[in-house]
Design an enzyme around this catalytic site. Structure first.
Site, PDB file in Angstrom:
ATOM      1  N   THR A   1       0.863  -1.181   0.000  1.00 57.26           N
ATOM      2  CA  THR A   1       0.000   0.000   0.000  1.00 57.26           C
ATOM      3  C   THR A   1       0.897   1.228   0.000  1.00 57.26           C
ATOM      4  O   THR A   1       1.594   1.489   0.986  1.00 57.26           O
ATOM      5  CB  THR A   1      -0.925   0.011   1.226  1.00 57.26           C
ATOM      6  OG1 THR A   1      -1.802  -1.119   1.140  1.00 57.26           O
ATOM      7  CG2 THR A   1      -1.759   1.278   1.278  1.00 57.26           C
TER       8      THR A   1
ATOM      9  N   LYS B   1      -7.560   1.476  -2.569  1.00 61.36           N
ATOM     10  CA  LYS B   1      -7.136   1.099  -1.225  1.00 61.36           C
ATOM     11  C   LYS B   1      -7.264   2.289  -0.268  1.00 61.36           C
ATOM     12  O   LYS B   1      -7.667   2.133   0.887  1.00 61.36           O
ATOM     13  CB  LYS B   1      -5.682   0.590  -1.249  1.00 61.36           C
ATOM     14  CG  LYS B   1      -5.106   0.197   0.116  1.00 61.36           C
ATOM     15  CD  LYS B   1      -5.785  -1.026   0.734  1.00 61.36           C
ATOM     16  CE  LYS B   1      -5.313  -1.323   2.152  1.00 61.36           C
ATOM     17  NZ  LYS B   1      -4.024  -1.991   2.243  1.00 61.36           N
TER      18      LYS B   1
ATOM     19  N   LYS C   1      -0.060   4.824   8.799  1.00 59.26           N
ATOM     20  CA  LYS C   1       0.724   5.014   7.567  1.00 59.26           C
ATOM     21  C   LYS C   1      -0.206   5.137   6.363  1.00 59.26           C
ATOM     22  O   LYS C   1      -0.067   6.031   5.518  1.00 59.26           O
ATOM     23  CB  LYS C   1       1.685   3.827   7.393  1.00 59.26           C
ATOM     24  CG  LYS C   1       2.632   3.893   6.220  1.00 59.26           C
ATOM     25  CD  LYS C   1       2.120   3.225   4.955  1.00 59.26           C
ATOM     26  CE  LYS C   1       2.088   1.716   5.015  1.00 59.26           C
ATOM     27  NZ  LYS C   1       1.651   1.121   3.725  1.00 59.26           N
TER      28      LYS C   1
END
Lengths: 296, 296
Positions: free
Chosen positions: B97, B172, B240
Site C-alpha cells: 500500500t 485502497k 501510515k
C-alpha cells in the site's frame, strides 16, 4: 386479545404500524391531529377519539409515534394530555425518536401515577413500518418490556430491551451516530475516487467485500452512483435525530467529532432546501466541498 | 507453469503469499533484506537471490510486498533496483500500500523500458494472506491485469481491475477512509452508550441489525467489549495508510474531514506507544476524550 390500544400519531410511520395492530385483532382507538388520516383505519374498525384525553381514558396501552420531543411532551404531559386521563396500571409506549433525557422525565411523571412507560424508538424507516420489520430499541422496566413484547412482535422483526428508561433512545442515538459516520465515509471515499476519474461501480463492489463494508455503502452507494436521491430516510429527520444526539453527547460529557461534522453538513443541506431528499444526498455537500461530480 | 516469479519482501504478508505461488507450481525466486526469512521457502524449493538486481534479471513477473512508498521506490527504481536488470516484456506487480502518485511514476518509468506495471494493494490482513482470501484492488493496463489474473487467483478471493495506473492505490485509500470512519463511528456510539451506563452487548447486537451495520461494528465491536486489543490490523499500519490517504486527498483537491480526524487520533495513539495494538484500540482515545470506560 382484549388489550385496548390507543395509537396517537398516524404519520408515514404510525399509520401502517397502527394498521398491523388492528389486523392482529387488538381493539384499537386512534387519534391524529389531522383527522382525515384516521379514515382508513376507522373504516377497518378502529374507534376514533376526538381528543388525546379521550383516547387515553380507557386504554390499557397508549402508543405515540410523532415527530419530535416537544410533540411527545405535549401529547403525554400537556394539560389535556394522556397523563390527565390515563388509568393507573396502564402502559405508555413512545416509539418516536426523542431526547433520552425527556424520556426519563416522562417515565418519572407517568410512574408517579402508576403508569408504565417504555421508550421504544425504531429503525427501518417507512419500509420497515409497512413490512413490520422494524428494529425496536427499548428502554424501561424489564417487566413492562416483557408485557409489551406481543405488541412489538406485530410491528418489527426484533425488539431488544437495551436497559433502563432512556436506554432505547440512547441506542437510537448510537444508531444515528453510526448511520451518519458510515455515510460520511462513503461520500469521502467516493469523492476521492471521483476526483481521480475512477469508474465508481467496480470500486464500490470491491470495497463492499471486506473491512470497508457497511449497510450504508451496500445500500446508498449504488443509489449515489445512479443519482437516486429520493428517500429512503429524509435528511430533515436525520438532522433532527443528530440534534438529539448532540444533546445526549453534551449531557453525557462525551464527544463525537465525526458525528458533529456530519450534523453541520446535513444542517447546511437543510439551509439549502434539500431537507426532503434522502440522506444519501449528503453527497451533494461533498461535491461542493471537493468541487467534483460524484453522482452518475 | 513456466512464468518465473521473483518475490521481494517476505514479511508477515509476503511470506505466506509467496508460499502460495510456490505451492501452485510457479518457479519462484525470493529476496528479502533479512535473509533468514527466506529459509522456509528455499527449503521448499524457492531459489534465493542475493540482490534485488539478481532477482529481477531473469523474472517474467516481479512482485513487491513491502512497508511503504520509499521502500517500493528503492526496490524498483533504485540504482541497483529492479529497473536496472529487468527484461523488456516482463511485468512488475506492487502489492504494497503506497502513494497512488508514486505508483504512476513507477508505471511511467518501467513503461519506458517496455516493462508492465500494476499497482495491486490488498485488504484482508495477515489472515487473508495466509488463507489466500485477500481482496486485491488493481490499477494499470487491462491487458496486463488479465495476464496477471492466474497469479492473483493464487493469492486472493477477488481481484478487481479498478482502472488505470494508480487506481488500485486510490481504491485502497478509499478502503481505509471507510475503515477509519466506520471505526470512529463505532467508538463514538459505544462512548455515548457507556457514558449512560448501558450494557453494551445487547446494544451492539441491536445496532448490527439495520442501517448502522458495518464490518467494523460486527468484527471490532465485540473485540472492544471483550477488551481484546491485539491486532487484527495494527494501528501503525493504518496510520501510515491514512498518511497516504491525506496525500491523495491533497493531490485531488478533495476533503475528508472525518478521515483527517481519525488520522489525528491514530497519530496520538502512535505517540503514546500504542502503534502495535489493533486498530480497535482507537477506543482508548475515545475513553480519554470522553472520560469514560468503554471496554469490558
Amino acid at each position: 386479545m382484549d388489550t385496548r390500544i390507543s395509537f396517537l400519531g398516524l404519520g408515514i410511520m404510525g399509520l401502517p404500524m397502527a394498521g398491523h395492530l388492528l389486523a392482529a385483532g387488538y381493539p384499537l382507538t386512534v387519534y391524529n391531529r389531522t383527522v382525515s388520516k384516521t379514515d382508513s383505519l376507522v373504516k377497518q374498525g378502529a374507534k376514533l377519539a376526538a381528543t388525546v384525553a379521550e383516547a387515553a381514558s380507557d386504554a390499557d396501552v397508549v402508543i405515540t409515534m410523532v415527530a419530535d420531543t416537544p410533540d411527545v411532551e405535549q401529547l403525554l404531559l400537556g394539560e389535556h394530555g394522556v397523563i390527565s386521563t390515563i388509568q393507573s396500571g396502564a402502559t405508555v409506549i413512545d416509539m418516536s425518536t426523542i431526547s433520552p433525557a425527556a424520556s426519563q422525565v416522562i417515565y418519572g411523571k407517568l410512574g408517579a401515577k402508576q403508569v408504565g412507560f417504555l421508550d421504544a424508538p425504531v429503525s427501518g424507516g417507512d419500509v420497515g413500518a409497512i413490512n413490520a420489520t422494524l428494529t425496536i430499541m427499548v428502554g424501561g422496566d424489564a417487566v413492562t418490556f416483557q408485557r409489551a413484547l406481543p405488541i412489538f412482535d406485530c410491528l418489527g422483526k426484533t425488539a431488544t430491551h437495551i436497559g433502563a428508561s432512556g436506554a432505547g433512545q440512547i441506542c437510537k442515538a448510537c444508531n444515528q451516530i453510526l448511520v451518519a459516520s458510515n455515510l460520511m465515509g462513503v461520500c469521502e471515499a467516493l469523492g476521492l475516487a471521483a476526483a481521480n476519474d475512477i469508474e465508481l461501480k467496480p470500486l464500490v463492489k470491491a470495497l463492499g467485500g471486506g473491512a470497508a463494508q457497511s449497510w450504508q455503502l451496500d445500500n446508498l452507494g449504488p443509489a449515489i452512483l445512479n443519482n437516486q436521491l429520493d428517500p429512503g430516510f429524509m435528511i430533515e429527520l436525520l438532522a433532527k435525530d443528530l440534534r438529539i444526539v448532540e444533546e445526549a453527547l453534551d449531557a453525557a460529557g462525551t464527544v463525537a467529532e465525526s458525528t458533529s461534522k456530519a450534523k453541520q453538513l446535513f444542517d447546511r443541506l437543510m439551509d439549502e432546501g434539500e431537507g426532503r431528499l434522502g440522506t444519501q444526498a449528503l453527497v451533494k455537500a461533498y461535491e461542493q466541498l471537493g468541487k467534483v461530480r460524484i453522482r452518475g
